[in-house]
Every structure is written in C-alpha cells, then in structure tokens.
Scaffold this active site. Structure first.
Site, PDB file in Angstrom:
ATOM      1  N   HIS A  32      76.417  11.555  66.567  1.00 56.23           N
ATOM      2  CA  HIS A  32      75.078  11.908  67.065  1.00 56.23           C
ATOM      3  C   HIS A  32      75.123  12.513  68.469  1.00 56.23           C
ATOM      4  O   HIS A  32      74.086  12.796  69.054  1.00 56.23           O
ATOM      5  CB  HIS A  32      74.210  10.639  67.072  1.00 56.23           C
ATOM      6  CG  HIS A  32      72.729  10.904  67.053  1.00 56.23           C
ATOM      7  ND1 HIS A  32      72.109  11.548  66.014  1.00 56.23           N
ATOM      8  CD2 HIS A  32      71.737  10.626  67.944  1.00 56.23           C
ATOM      9  CE1 HIS A  32      70.804  11.648  66.261  1.00 56.23           C
ATOM     10  NE2 HIS A  32      70.560  11.102  67.431  1.00 56.23           N
ATOM     11  N   SER A  47      67.581  15.020  67.205  1.00 55.90           N
ATOM     12  CA  SER A  47      67.150  13.648  66.971  1.00 55.90           C
ATOM     13  C   SER A  47      65.621  13.558  67.051  1.00 55.90           C
ATOM     14  O   SER A  47      64.934  14.228  66.276  1.00 55.90           O
ATOM     15  CB  SER A  47      67.857  12.720  67.962  1.00 55.90           C
ATOM     16  OG  SER A  47      67.752  11.383  67.543  1.00 55.90           O
ATOM     17  N   ASP A  75      77.401  10.279  61.885  1.00 57.40           N
ATOM     18  CA  ASP A  75      76.331   9.923  62.814  1.00 57.40           C
ATOM     19  C   ASP A  75      76.069   8.417  62.723  1.00 57.40           C
ATOM     20  O   ASP A  75      75.856   7.883  61.640  1.00 57.40           O
ATOM     21  CB  ASP A  75      75.079  10.715  62.428  1.00 57.40           C
ATOM     22  CG  ASP A  75      73.997  10.685  63.501  1.00 57.40           C
ATOM     23  OD1 ASP A  75      73.665   9.579  63.958  1.00 57.40           O
ATOM     24  OD2 ASP A  75      73.484  11.757  63.841  1.00 57.40           O
TER      25      ASP A  75
END
Lengths: 274, 274
Positions: free
Chosen positions: A253, A145, A221
């Site tokens: 995610h 991320s 995600d």
C-alpha cells in the site's frame, strides 16, 4: 493566497500555497506542480487526492508524479485531506477527523462546521487554482487509498467536471468497510441512503460510467480486506465499463507502489485531456 | 543482518536492514534497492551517500533513483550518514556528530570511538552487502551535499574501488568552508594536513583524476557559499579532467533538484559499470 515555498523541479515549479477556505471555514494548504510547458500557455490539470493521515505533502515528495507531468505537460494539484487547525473537530482514530475527510460534505455535528471536502475540492479549490495558475479547463483526477475513493466518487458524480479518472488502491466499497462505515456515519449520519453517493462500487452498480477508468491495486497490500478491490472490479466488469483493473503482483500500500505506476497514470490522463 | 522492511518497487525490492557494525561499534541501518534484473543474476552497484541530517531513508523515499535503477539494472545502496544511538557522541550543531559523519575516520575524542564512516562505507558495509545480495563487483558512487563530498573523496582516494563517480551539489571544498572546517577539526584534529585527503578540490589539484566525473549544482542553491562549486569546477578544468560540471538554472538544494537529475546520474554510472 500565500506562497509557502516554490522549488524548481523537472524544469517546472513545485509550489506549496495556503489560503482561507470559505467552504471549510479555516486556512487550507495545498500544493501545485507546474510543468515547464506552463511557461508558454495553459496546461491541463491532474488532481491527486491523498489517503488517510496524509497532507498535501506526501505525494508531492514521494509519488514521483512531477517527472511524468513534466514529460506530458500537465499540472498536478495536491489538496490536503481535511480541514485542520485548533478550532477544527478531530478524533483519536487516525481514520476520522483531521487527515481523514473522506471527500464528503459533513452534515453532522461536530464535523459539519469544517468538513466540506467534497465542495472544497470540486469547486472552491478548483476556482482558486484556475484563477491563480496558467491552467486549461481540462481536469483528470486520481488518488491513493481514501484519495482513490475520493477521485472515483468525485468523477462518477460529476462526469462533466472531469475528463478522466484513475485510482491507486482505492477504498473501493466504503459502505461495506470499516474504512468507510465509521466515517460516513459520523459525517453523514446513520441513514445509509446518504452514503450511497460516496461509494464507487455502489455508484457504478447504480448508474454505470460512460467512460473508461484505470485502477491499480497491489496483491500484497496490507489493507486488502478494507479496500475491497473485488467489489469494484466486479462492478466495472458487470457494467461492461472499458476499464483497466490491474492487480499488481507483490506491491503493497506504500508510495513505492504509487511511484512505480505514477507514469502510467499521468499518461492515462494526458492521453484523455481535452 | 536484520530485515526491517521490504517493499516491491519498480519490479524490484526496496529494503531496509540493520546490522551490528564492528567499525562504528554500534548498530547501523542501511537501505538497498535491488532491481528486477537481480532475480536472474548479479547486478552492478550504485552507492548513494546522503547529506547533513539525513538517514538511509531520505533518498530512498525522495530521490526517485529506483525507477532509473530498474531501467538500467543497477542496485542502489543507501548508507546512513553517521553512527547513532545512546552511547554515540553528538553535538547541538546539526552539522556535527550524529547525522553528520562527513565520511571520515575520526581520530579525536569523543568521536573516534564510533565515527569511522570512511572505513564503514568503503569496507565493512561493502563486504556485508556483497555477501548478502546478488551484486556484481562493480561500484559507482554518488551523493548529495555532504554525501557528494563523501562520494568524490572516497572515489578520488580509491580509484581501484569505484568504476565511476558523480555528485549532486557536493560540499566541494570543505577545508575552506564552515561546512568542513568545524567538522574536520573536531574529527581529525587541528593539524590541517590531515584534512587534505578529505577535500575533493584539494585532491584534484594535488593528484588529478584519471577518469571522468559528473557534477550537478543548482544555481539557486541556498548553500552556494558553503558548497563552493567554483573551486571544484576550476580544479576539474585546470586538471583537464573530462568532467561534466552542470550549473542547473533555478534549482535549489532540495530533493526536487536531486530527483530531477537522478536519471542522468544512474545512466552515467550504468554506462561505466564494469
């Protein structure tokens, strides 16, 4: 450097340490996994940069990198995601300030006094761990991320410092995302030309990349609109970069996604270690 | 049954669910990992019982069982360690009350109203997951610390219900430990004859075990004096049980220890699944 904890793990040692950072002007905590092979000589290093709200600890407990690092004889270094402490600026937004350094050197008040995560990871922490642990001068970098953004931009800007790069669900085009524009404006100022060096898609489009790259991104995600994988995927293909960009069906995610593909990423870096 | 979350993980699904337990007289939360093989038919089950202060969540995020369960096609069920909630009795001692059910059926006030973890795991939750998920009627059981105690005692008392048993750093002789005597007295009363059925060492000494067993225990475990591995090790050897009792050098009581040997335990159970 102070030792906070050390636990035996897959025949090696998962440690947590702290030190006073000159660059960030505060105490910083980080984790290092040393595989069993480090007992008999220096091992290559994989840097793992974490995402928003994380510390050094999230990946160390949940990413399951150690098993694969032990299998391949790599160390893993897990930096924190920002400076921290009472004297360090912060914001109510979880995506700005402490836990959200974005791996840049802030030039703007009140952030510039401490938020120098780019230099911290690239130079200060590297020199510290190289001096303190049995590490070979061979570095791969990955992250998740915001940390995937950090891994890509640090590597793209410093090809001489990293032998390999990969990312899990990176913030791929922060200059075009609410995960990026807010923070780059706060840390670097309103002039967007200063942002360009901190956007993997922009960097690839501007100057390419002479090596390969591995990206994993879950199709389920919950942050796809903020991550913008399509921008990076298109840039990699346009620049004819021999990369592997995998849209992984059903994954979200979370660290359930990261741990699933942790082995592939460690193998990627181990195969390219100098 | 309510679905709280589901995440794709190693090609399968890591889910968290809640339901109203009749046996414990409160809502209970549990986790189930379904491997990818469950999409094409029923898979055998591995029960993982957690230790003091844990919930369904600790092992699900930190034990790294999913990778191995996916490799071998086993489901993993992670029960909570006690009933919970406002109306449920508790104690200031972390090792008594909520988070510390010890896998017994309490007979004493104020615990008896909710603390029925033996029946809950053995019967109620088993029936629920068998009805709700594609599971074969083949069950292995393992656990860590208090959960290792639970795994061993549930299996030893119910050989017809479990095809295989293993444990990570179990509370091996609770009738002789401060991790046991306090709780067994509180839940079962002062008459120690009622405690005997909930002590793996006592059970092995009293009636043996017709199958094999795998135990892992770290030599640097900070709780060795409370766990008493030597008592169980001696009992297994005295009873000539074809067990594997491994003192693992340098490992402590943490999930770094559990995750290191998670693959061996999943293999142990998968190899013995009916």
């Amino acid at each position: 450097m102070k030792t906070i904890s050390e636990n035996t793990c897959f025949g090696g040692t998962q440690g947590v340490y702290s030190h006073t950072s000159t660059v960030c002007n505060c105490d910083m905590t980080f984790a290092v996994y040393l595989p069993p092979q480090a007992k008999s000589g220096p091992v290559p290093v994989l840097w793992y940069l974490s995402g928003l709200t994380c510390t050094h600890e999230n990946a160390m407990t949940k990413a399951a990198l150690q098993e694969h690092a032990a299998r391949r004889g790599m160390a893993v270094v897990y930096p924190d995601t920002s400076p921290r402490g009472e004297g360090v600026a912060d914001d109510e937004d979880y995506a700005l300030g402490q836990g959200a350094g974005f791996y840049v050197n802030a030039t703007q008040a009140p952030w510039a006094a401490h938020f120098q995560m780019y230099d911290y990871v690239l130079t200060e922490l590297r020199e510290l761990v190289m001096a303190q642990f049995p590490l070979a001068d061979s570095h791969g970098i990955t992250g998740h991320s915001m940390g995937g953004h950090g891994a890509l931009t640090l590597a793209l800007n410093n090809p001489d410092k990293f032998a390999s790069v990969s990312a899990f669900a990176p913030i791929a085009n922060p200059t075009a995302s609410d995960w990026g524009r807010v923070q780059l404006a706060a840390y670097l100022g309103e002039d967007e030309t200063a942002w360009q060096a901190h956007d993997a898609t922009v960097l690839i489009n501007a100057k390419g990349w002479s090596r390969d790259v591995l990206i994993d991104q879950g199709t389920s995600d919950q942050f796809l609109e903020l991550l913008k994988p399509e921008a990076l995927s298109a840039a990699l293909a346009s620049a004819r970069i021999p990369g592997v960009f995998r849209m992984q069906p059903g994954y979200d995610h979370s660290y359930y996604f990261v741990s699933t593909f942790a082995g592939d990423h460690v193998d990627w870096h181990a195969d390219r270690a100098g």
